[in-house]
Design an enzyme around this catalytic site. Sequence first.
Site, short mmCIF file in Angstrom:
data_model
loop_
_atom_site.label_atom_id
_atom_site.label_comp_id
_atom_site.label_asym_id
_atom_site.label_seq_id
_atom_site.Cartn_x
_atom_site.Cartn_y
_atom_site.Cartn_z
NE ARG A 1 -2.40 1.10 3.62
CZ ARG A 1 -3.14 1.10 4.72
NH1 ARG A 1 -4.46 1.06 4.64
NH2 ARG A 1 -2.57 1.13 5.92
CE LYS B 1 -1.74 4.75 6.77
NZ LYS B 1 -3.05 5.15 7.30
#
Length: 326
Positions: free
Chosen positions: A79, A176
Amino acid sequence: MKLQEISKDNIFTVLSRQDRPWHEGYLSMYSSQWQGATTDPELMTIPIDDHLVHRGDGVFDVMRCIHGRIYQMEQHLQRLEHSAEAISLDVPSDYSEVRDIIKQLVLLGGEKDCVIRVVLSRGPGSFGISPQDCPTSQMYINVIRFHDLPNKYYDKGIPLVTSRIPIKKSFFANIKSCDYLPNVLMKMEALKQGCQYSVALDEEGFLAEGSTENIGLVSSDRTLKFPGLERTLSGTTVRRIFQLANVLVEEKTIKEVKFDQISPEDAYAAKEIFLTGTSLNILPVVSYDKRCIGEGVPGPVYSKLSSLLWKDMTENKEFLTPIDWD
């Protein structure tokens, strides 16, 4: 006031006068600028002209080390790499050794239960906005002592409120990034209302996510639902819980599990609501916008999912990265 000139001779004397109790939990840090690590919290700094500081130009991810083994490290790093790629941030050269660096840093910190934060930044280079001013990207890794939430949060459940802070658009919601101003304002909003957690609504008025948490609920027809990941961050914990929930489908505790649009009215009528995240695992919600959820106590689906997740976090070798503590 008359300013004191800070020199190399007196800087540590000045810093030591400051009361920083939170430093107790700062176990170790790696900086690609030093190509080294430290256990001294006073040295855990980054340049003020790093784009990470004055532009929020960077991405990060957080993982946990539990009983000396790192849970879902590869999923978190994947991620992180996705987030970096999304903002055209080239990883620094030492990122190729990030797995070994993380392991060594945890050992240096000396505690088997900790949180690991990996940050990739555009790097230092002027106070301008152009990425071209930053010659090299940087990597900063911090290992922090893990502090569990009070037991009463899990035993009795917590209240939840709806946030009025606008969520990030879908492109940014799936990255993120280190720009967490909306998340900070969501937390502030919750605290002002006398609770710890809030959940935002998307542009169409459906539940999105909390300041650092994903949300799920059990509907009246025993369907376990999570908001779709198009407009929320794809949480590693919520994705794993989604997979584990199939055990509950097989044993007929729930009818099905799916990602779906969830209105506030759906949530008010839910049998159970809970939050999920790396640092809190699964946290039961017993009231939402001052409306009682279910019977007002943590429910059976929460209890079973919590047990399944903890077993996964501590026993599933497929998702646990060992560290050589000998």
